[in-house]
Design an enzyme around this catalytic site. Structure first.
Site, PDB file in Angstrom:
ATOM      1  CG  ASN A 139      -0.291  -0.069   2.644  1.00 13.60           C
ATOM      2  OD1 ASN A 139       0.761  -0.423   2.668  1.00 13.60           O
ATOM      3  ND2 ASN A 139      -1.170   0.370   3.528  1.00 13.60           N
ATOM      4  CG  ASP A 176      -2.019  -4.374   5.682  1.00 12.07           C
ATOM      5  OD1 ASP A 176      -3.005  -4.911   6.397  1.00 12.07           O
ATOM      6  OD2 ASP A 176      -1.087  -3.857   6.142  1.00 12.07           O
ATOM      7  CG  HIS A 208      -6.323  -4.801   6.923  1.00  8.52           C
ATOM      8  ND1 HIS A 208      -5.754  -4.035   7.588  1.00  8.52           N
ATOM      9  CD2 HIS A 208      -7.625  -4.381   7.100  1.00  8.52           C
ATOM     10  CE1 HIS A 208      -6.289  -2.836   8.228  1.00  8.52           C
ATOM     11  NE2 HIS A 208      -7.504  -2.978   7.955  1.00  8.52           N
ATOM     12  CG  ASP A 263       0.370  -3.499  10.646  1.00 11.90           C
ATOM     13  OD1 ASP A 263       0.987  -2.953   9.597  1.00 11.90           O
ATOM     14  OD2 ASP A 263      -0.663  -3.207  11.040  1.00 11.90           O
TER      15      ASP A 263
END
Ligand SMILES: [Zn+2]
Ligand SMILES: [Zn+2]
Lengths: 430, 317
Positions: free
Chosen positions: A104, A160, A187, A313
């Site tokens: 992303n 995600d 996600h 993350d």
């Protein structure tokens, strides 16, 4: 942390007297390891090679190289927050030898050219494995060219940052990925349920006047995804598990033989929603920090193997964007440079996980899920993490190698620290 | 007792003693408001910035008037607020306020916790004039002042809050303050507008207004934001008013001496019937007057309150 130095992979390294933890070979013993031209050439008690540089690591551990399968590197698009190089240096400083980066970015990594771009930006400090987008632009409308990206080296696919809302498209993605045996990293978030929530739903959110996100926003999507994995025979990996209901779904799916794996992150077993009192935007993450009961369940799920991996993350954000009103701050916190120390302090020192189990969660399982070569055996590429369990340090974001500073763990006292890594034979002193 | 807090961010962080101190101080100022010349030179030379990131006529006018009655210098700023428009950040605002060496900031903001953010970054005192759906401490205090004035005290008093509790900072500040001073608090509204876990704050929940009314000594009717219907929280305004409007028939079930309150502005006919709003049990206009006195008290205490109050209010402008 001081600057890392890299040594020539052509050199011969003799790691002397470290305690080698290799869960894949059920190994936990003090051994020497010999590395030549980037490969492991010998493992044994008291080895000798006159031409090798001897590094005495008595009292320290040797782990298979740690793998963080969920990081955000922000390049291309937000190089002010992180780059592939700065993120790799942060990873190395945290003891990781491989990371998987989420797509992303701006633009989204959804084509072969962009996958190659990521790979071309790698530096020797850490191996970087791109994750491709599930859908073009991660817009949730059409499948991206997954096969083409696979040929360029993606290790999984994910949109995600967002869920794949369209259930039929998720089904197709899981089905299509069977051909490459790569996971769809999900996600899990029902956007209608999470709406414009800023923290965990419940009495505390009511008190603080912040909009809540119920556990069901995550669990409902996880339930859908394991059903689709069952339907298609594809592999689903549930990212950043935060709550008890999701753990329950994964546990039942695993028992039923569905191909599901899962990760959680240090924030979900160290912090709870109470950290939001005071409105510190560092505590804003997605999924949100949950209740103490959820935290206990995540810990149990790590113990019993329901949760396979600890990822971070790692989500860098600029100070300008993060230092705002709580409900307007972007979600996410850094993780690479603090994860190993936090996990050691909170899981191993407290006898929640054994050293071997921690190594499974942070090295073996993520490598297995992403099919990254990562083992301590003769002829294997030398990817190792050397860990000092006695080193005590304090989290100081001003010393981070990440370009961002958004950690909620500033000032935390930590026990245990990676002191060097070996990446494809390159020795990196931290 | 001496006031020793820099800011007024919510009622949760005040002790019962501190709340009573504000109410007692407000009582002295309430008398000043009855004088022909309604000004006292207590805050002469002090600068107060009213910063309303969210529109509000009533509260900002009330604060402004309170400051002027104490003869402070006031500056009113209404920054553009759209979340999309990235102008000056709250951090920039804090830095600028700090550089201007002001004494107090009165802030309203649509984000819960925004005044906490500001307060931790500037030396001047910060008064929360409403943050998101979190707190509206001066409204809570003026409601308590009004209740004390009408009912004598709080011990054992039964207060019912009706309407959209989920989105109401007024409700939260009332609950926090009243419970601490010994009242019993119930809430009543459609289940989609009663927040999860509210019982854990120590209140009783009703979903049926007719059942809730007979016990109440005080009924505080909240304003319904009309867009709640569009957000799927209500089937229709008609249905809401059928079930939750405080009208004449429902008033017949109430205690004869019940006190009716509303923080304003009212949607007449939706949450409260005009006859009830303007009726003899209503203290809605007293709330407005008391609001000025309570805010004078808060400004006085937070700006150091160096002049002893009794002497200070003897002086006239
Ligand atoms: Zn995510
Ligand atoms: Zn992520």
């Amino acid at each position: 942390m001081s600057k890392s130095t890299i040594q020539n992979p052509q050199s011969r390294i003799h790691l002397k007297g470290g305690r080698v933890i290799d869960p894949q070979n059920h190994r936990d013993e003090v051994l020497d390891i010999l590395i030549e031209e980037g490969r492991i050439t010998g493992i044994g008690a008291k080895m000798d090679n006159a031409r090798a540089e001897v590094i005495d690591i008595k009292g320290q551990y040797v782990f298979p190289g740690l793998v963080d399968m969920h990081v955000h590197l922000r390049e291309p698009g937000r190089e002010d927050e992180e780059t592939i190089a700065s993120g790799s240096r942060a990873a190395a400083a945290g003891g990781f030898t491989a990371i998987a980066c989420m797509p992303n970015t701006q633009p989204v990594i959804d084509s072969q050219g962009l996958v190659q771009f990521i790979k071309s930006r790698q530096i020797p400090e850490c191996r970087v494995y791109p994750v491709g987008a599930v859908t073009k632009g991660s817009l949730g409308e059409e499948l991206a060219e997954i096969g083409d990206m696979y040929q360029s080296g993606i290790v999984g696919i994910s949109d995600d940052g967002k869920p794949v809302t369209n259930s039929n498209l998720m089904r197709r993605a899981l089905d299509y990925c069977r051909m490459f045996d790569i996971p769809v990293i999900s996600h899990c978030e029902d956007k209608f349920l999470s709406a414009d929530g800023a923290m965990n739903e419940g009495a505390l959110a009511t008190k603080l006047g912040l909009r809540g996100i119920p556990n069901a926003a995550e669990a409902a999507m996880a339930a859908r995804d394991v059903m689709l994995a069952d339907l298609t025979g594809g592999r689903v990996h549930i990212a950043h598990v935060s709550c008890a209901e999701t753990v329950d779904i994964i546990r039942r799916a695993k028992r039923a033989g569905i191909k599901v794996t899962a990760e959680t992150c240090p924030q979900y077993f160290i912090l709870s929603q109470e950290a939001v009192i005071g409105y510190d935007s560092m505590m804003r993450v997605n999924p949100p920090l949950r209740s103490k009961a959820d935290v206990m369940t995540i810990i149990d799920a790590l113990k019993d193997g329901t949760i396979d991996c600890i990822a971070t993350d790692h989500a860098p954000h600029s100070s300008e964007e993060k230092e705002v009103e709580f409900d307007q701050a972007p979600c996410g916190m850094l993780g690479l440079e603090t994860s190993l120390g936090l996990c050691w302090t909170h899981l191993v020192e407290r006898n929640i996980l054994t050293v071997s189990q921690l190594v499974e969660k942070m090295a073996v399982n993520p490598a297995r899920i992403l099919k990254i070569q990562n083992s301590i055996e003769p002829e294997a590429q030398a990817n190792l993490t050397i860990f000092d369990p006695l080193s005590e340090w304090e989290v100081d974001p001003s010393k981070f190698r990440s370009k961002s500073r958004n950690t909620p763990f500033k000032g935390c006292k930590i026990k245990g620290k990676a002191v060097m890594t070996i990446v494809d034979g390159h020795l990196i002193k931290i | 007792m001496k006031w020793n807090k820099k800011d007024l961010l919510d009622l949760e962080s005040l002790s019962a003693e501190e709340m009573n101190m504000i109410l007692d101080t407000a009582k002295s100022f309430r008398e000043v408001l009855n004088r022909p010349i309604k000004k006292v030179p207590i805050l002469r030379g002090k600068t107060i910035v009213n910063m309303f990131f969210e529109p509000s006529t009533r509260t900002s006018a009330s604060f402004d008037m309170a400051a002027k009655r104490l003869m402070a210098d006031t500056v009113n700023i209404s920054p553009k607020t759209s979340a999309v428009q990235k102008g000056e950040t709250l951090l920039d605002t804090a830095r600028n306020l700090e550089a201007m060496k002001i004494d107090l900031v009165v802030m309203r903001h649509s984000s819960s916790g925004a005044p906490h953010f500001l307060a931790s970054r500037i030396k001047a005192g910060v008064i929360n004039a409403g943050d998101g759906q979190h707190a509206h401490p001066t409204q809570g205090l003026l409601d308590m002042f009004t209740i004390k004035e009408k009912r004598g005290g709080f011990e054992g008093l039964k207060v019912l809050i009706v309407g959209d509790v989920t989105h109401s900072r007024v409700a939260r500040s009332n609950i926090n303050g009243l419970l601490k001073l010994g009242a019993q608090v119930s809430v009543c509204g459609p289940s989609t507008l009663i927040p999860i876990g509210i019982e854990q704050l120590g209140v009783k929940v009703y979903y049926n207004l007719d059942e809730a009314i007979p016990q109440a000594d005080v009924i505080n009717v909240l304003r319904l934001q009309l867009e709640r219907q569009k957000k799927g929280l209500l089937p229709s305004l008609r249905e809401y008013s059928l079930h939750f409007c405080l009208d004449k028939e429902r008033m017949a079930k109430a205690k004869g001496d019940v006190t009716i309150m509303h923080p304003g502005p009212m949607n007449r006919g939706i949450e409260i019937d005009p006859d009830v709003a303007d009726g003899e049990r209503s203290v809605i206009l007293d709330q407005v007057t008391n609001g000025v006195a309570v805010r004078m008290a808060v400004l006085y205490l937070l700006s150091g309150g160096d002049a002893p109050l009794a002497e200070a209010i003897k002086k006239e402008a």
